[in-house]
Design an enzyme around this catalytic site. Structure first.
Site, PDB file in Angstrom:
ATOM      1  N   ASP A 202       0.885  -1.160   0.000  1.00  0.00           N
ATOM      2  CA  ASP A 202       0.000   0.000   0.000  1.00  0.00           C
ATOM      3  C   ASP A 202       0.925   1.213   0.000  1.00  0.00           C
ATOM      4  O   ASP A 202       2.120   1.112   0.293  1.00  0.00           O
ATOM      5  CB  ASP A 202      -0.946  -0.012   1.213  1.00  0.00           C
TER       6      ASP A 202
HETATM    7  C1  BGC Z   1      -4.878   3.447   0.031  1.00  0.00           C
HETATM    8  C2  BGC Z   1      -4.979   2.456  -1.115  1.00  0.00           C
HETATM    9  C3  BGC Z   1      -4.805   3.189  -2.412  1.00  0.00           C
HETATM   10  C4  BGC Z   1      -3.472   3.912  -2.399  1.00  0.00           C
HETATM   11  C5  BGC Z   1      -3.184   4.688  -3.673  1.00  0.00           C
HETATM   12  C6  BGC Z   1      -3.612   4.273  -0.040  1.00  0.00           C
HETATM   13  O1  BGC Z   1      -3.612   5.268   0.913  1.00  0.00           O
HETATM   14  O2  BGC Z   1      -4.932   2.757   1.257  1.00  0.00           O
HETATM   15  O3  BGC Z   1      -6.199   1.792  -1.077  1.00  0.00           O
HETATM   16  O4  BGC Z   1      -4.886   2.302  -3.481  1.00  0.00           O
HETATM   17  O5  BGC Z   1      -3.451   4.839  -1.329  1.00  0.00           O
HETATM   18  O6  BGC Z   1      -4.008   5.790  -3.783  1.00  0.00           O
END
Ligand code: BGC
Length: 755
Positions: A229
């Site tokens: 993530d």
């Molecule tokens: C989120 C993800 C997301 C990523 C990119 C993160 O903060 O938890 O679900 O895909 O950001 O935007």
């Protein structure tokens, strides 16, 4: 095209390999031009695209795209095929935008209704979440675009999501928090998996070998790559060793340098790094090959129509005392800011820059309905203005029906924080109560990403939950309210009466560093059923404008053995006047006497479309896995021999048929025989029952320490129960010197019997 990836990797320098394991920027992987290694673009996800506008140097400025029903809403369809259709439409847009991997679906289990990101997630139940995830992934990937199923794993809260440890037993992890990922991996092989921010039992998901390698790859046979993530990497070197292939978005080279240093120092094997690079490049080239085919034309208008069609299937009619569908030609007042400005998506990384949003009011007007509008309360604030309230109440009193469009303002729920309560804005509760007092035909339409308390539920005629239905939500609400479509959604989560009733009320969101999942496997309906608690609306519930009757429920056999299967059939008939869809739900209840099992668990479901008068038979196949729980002593799934009930019904609390099946298996849980093994345990096992009965016959009353002696002291049932939990040691304690010598040979005989 054929690519010899291992050979390419052999030509890369150590620095290039480390570099390929982190992003070039927020949304791209790195290229290596001299070897023709292209970039891969990823975009959020999940219910539409948040693709950075190439004209803008701002990751938060995205291109216009269609917003489909959010996870909370799509899950309410109880229809993996709907998730597939949603995924396919998103996949087509992704192809047109040049996106190689869509960052979704997001499938974490809804442990508490307070989790700020529940709107993005599917369900409190892993079977439902897993089937929907597989549908979505198959849909997106059918277009030659990959997915990133997220957030792996046990990321069920936003509070301190980047550091808190979700602490639970292996059984809880295996039964509740992992199976949806397992189903999706096995049924749809996502191109990538996104690991979560949090720790699981103290180990960051981004460096958790058990999750990323032992379970994901070895047990489930996942073939793609794992990305972090955004910013989830704590120790990059440990991550590579554990199976985290790609760090996103990258750390400006800091972590790449650590990988290089670790390989040089011999603390990270170059082979582990090579594996990560190979996995990443497999997907990078796959995406590039797919992208070489002509992309479908971007059709945002067409996709908008799809979004509205899907939203109709996702709304849940929670209550209807007869006012719905509204009578065409009747005079109806719409109240509440959400009628004009519906809330249709959640805040955070899934936020989509939409082309248009249908409002129920605009739709009613375009269909020439006799609808007037009073705002009453705004959609984005908890604001009460007495004059506006009075206007709404008097308009309601004069109309044939009042429809109040209520819901959570954006500031109440979002990625990044959890809710602190389950209430709607006070102004909304207040106005609903006042309108209901003057208008018996009051309908509440809810726009919310998760359950809210509804103190007025008994006072209003009908409640229609739209969840966050995407940009076509207004068109869907209009069609459902006025009977142009028939509601067929079901609740993918329990709506509790109050927050205090929820399973992890005392343990959410933890002390900051740790969150103890003390409720174990008793999540959602498993908890409310075990505690026989009343709820506002149960898991799986949802009404229709037509009626369904279940008939002829039957099993193909009364018993089956490990390795075999049994089929369950039931016929469902539409006995009403409108075409409709019923979701047949199959739950299994363990009646073998195994302790610690929830009263029932969803194992199968199917959504059936039926014309008026039409009857269809549905069939499910059950295997031992459907009866099983995760047994930590065996380190595997296990179903005890004995009786299981198969419950078929309309919701978790509306069961129409109960069948019984006997299961046999040669497998046994390890049976530890020592001085503390009880007479009860020995009597229940057919290998030791005879031996212990003989001992009892010899030892007689002495074993109960005289307390069972005469019938004046204890009944024979009481004696039996006392003996049940009497350890073998009791033979020594109460049997006197003669019995003392018995214990060692007896243990030997018993142990031999279970060999
Ligand atoms: C989120 C993800 C997301 C990523 C990119 C993160 O903060 O938890 O679900 O895909 O950001 O935007």
């Amino acid at each position: 095209m054929e690519h010899n990836i291992p050979e390419l990797v052999a030509q890369l320098t150590l620095e290039e390999k480390a570099g390929l394991c982190s992003g070039a920027d927020f949304w791209h992987t790195k290229t290596v031009e001299r070897l023709g290694i292209p970039t891969l673009m990823v975009s959020d996800g999940p219910h539409g695209l948040r693709t950075q506008d190439p004209e803008r140097d701002d990751p938060n400025h995205s291109r216009k795209a269609v917003c489909f029903p959010a996870g909370c809403s799509a899950a309410a369809s109880f229809d993996p095929d709907l998730a597939r259709r949603e995924g396919a439409a998103i996949g087509r847009e992704a192809r047109a935008f040049g996106v190689g991997v869509v960052l979704g679906p997001a499938i974490n289990i809804k442990r508490s209704p307070l989790c700020g990101r529940n709107f993005e997630y599917y369900s409190e139940d892993p079977v439902l979440a897993g089937e929907l995830a597989a549908g979505y992934i198959n849909g997106v990937q059918s277009q030659g675009v990959g997915t990133s199923i997220k957030h792996f794993a046990a990321n069920s809260q936003e509070y301190r999501r980047m550091s808190a440890s979700s602490d639970m037993t292996e059984r809880t992890l295996r039964e509740i928090y992992l199976p949806a990922f397992e189903t999706a991996v096995k049924k749809s092989q996502p191109w990538t998996v996104m690991c979560s921010y949090n720790r699981v039992n103290d180990v960051f998901a981004s460096e958790n070998r058990m999750l990323l390698t032992d379970i994901l790859r070895t047990e489930w046979n996942f073939k793609g790559f794992v990305m972090s993530d955004w910013g989830a990497v704590a120790d990059r070197v440990k991550g590579v060793a554990a199976g985290l292939d790609l760090e996103m978005p990258g750390s400006g080279g800091v972590n790449d340098a650590k990988i290089v240093a670790a390989v040089k120092a011999g603390t990270l094997s170059e082979a582990a790094l090579d594996k990560a690079v190979i996995r990443i490049l497999n997907i990078v080239f796959r995406a590039a090959d797919e992208a070489a085919a002509p992309a479908p034309e971007l059709d945002l208008k067409g996709d908008h129509t799809i979004a509205a069609e899907l939203a109709k299937e996702c709304a849940v009619l929670l209550q209807n005392r007869g006012v719905l569908p509204l009578k065409k030609g009747s005079k109806v007042v719409y109240i509440g800011g959400f009628a004009k400005t519906p809330r249709y998506q959640g805040g955070g990384s899934s936020h989509i820059n939409t082309i248009r949003v249908d409002s129920a009011l605009e739709m009613a007007e375009s269909h020439g309905r006799r609808v007037s509008y009073v705002e009453g309360f705004p959609a984005d604030l908890d604001q009460r203005e007495e004059e506006e309230f009075l206007r709404a109440v008097s308009a309601a009193a004069e109309a044939d029906a009042a429809v109040i469009f209520a819901g959570l303002p954006e500031s109440f729920e979002s990625e990044g924080f959890d809710r602190s309560h389950m209430r709607l804005p006070e102004s909304q509760n207040n106005l609903i109560a006042r309108v209901a007092a003057v208008q018996k035909n009051t309908v509440v339409v809810l726009h919310t990403g998760s359950p809210v308390e509804c103190p007025w539920a008994n006072d209003v005629n009908a409640v229609l939950c739209m969840y966050l239905g995407g940009e076509g939500v207004g068109a869907a609400a209009d069609a459902l309210l006025w009977g142009d479509a028939n509601p067929s959604g079901r609740l993918p989560e329990t709506w509790p009466l109050r927050l205090e009733d929820t399973p992890c009320y005392l343990d959410f969101p933890g002390d900051g560093r740790h969150v103890e999942y003390r409720e174990g496997v008793y999540v959602g309906y498993r908890w409310y059923d075990a505690r026989k608690m009343p709820v506002l609306w149960p898991f799986g519930d949802g009404l229709s404008y037509t009626g369904f009757v279940y008939r002829n429920a039957q099993l193909t056999a009364d018993e089956f053995a490990e390795g075999d299967s049994v089929r369950v059939r039931v016929s469902v008939k539409n006995v009403g006047m409108m075409p409709g869809k019923e979701v047949v739900q199959l739950y299994v209840a363990d009646c073998t006497g195994t302790t610690g099992r929830p009263p029932k668990e969803l194992r199968k479901f199917v959504k059936v479309k039926l014309e008026p008068g039409e009857e269809k038979q549905v069939e499910f196949t059950l295997t031992a896995q459907d009866l099983s729980y995760y047994d930590e002593t065996l380190g595997s799934w296990y179903a005890a021999p004995g009786e299981y009930k198969i419950l078929l019904g309309h919701s978790s609390r509306d069961i129409h048929a109960t069948l019984s099946v006997r299961f046999s298996t040669p497998r046994r849980r390890p049976f530890v025989i020592d001085e503390n093994t009880t007479i009860g345990e020995l009597s229940k096992d057919d290998r030791t029952a005879g031996i212990i009965q003989q001992v009892l016959a010899q030892a007689g009353n002495a074993l109960t320490g005289g307390n069972a002696g005469g019938s004046e002291i204890a009944s024979s049932e009481a004696v039996a129960q006392m003996l049940d939990s009497m350890p073998l040691r009791g033979i020594v304690n109460f049997g006197g010197p003669a019995a003392a010598g018995m214990i060692t040979p007896l243990l030997e005989i018993l142990r031999a019997a279970i060999q």
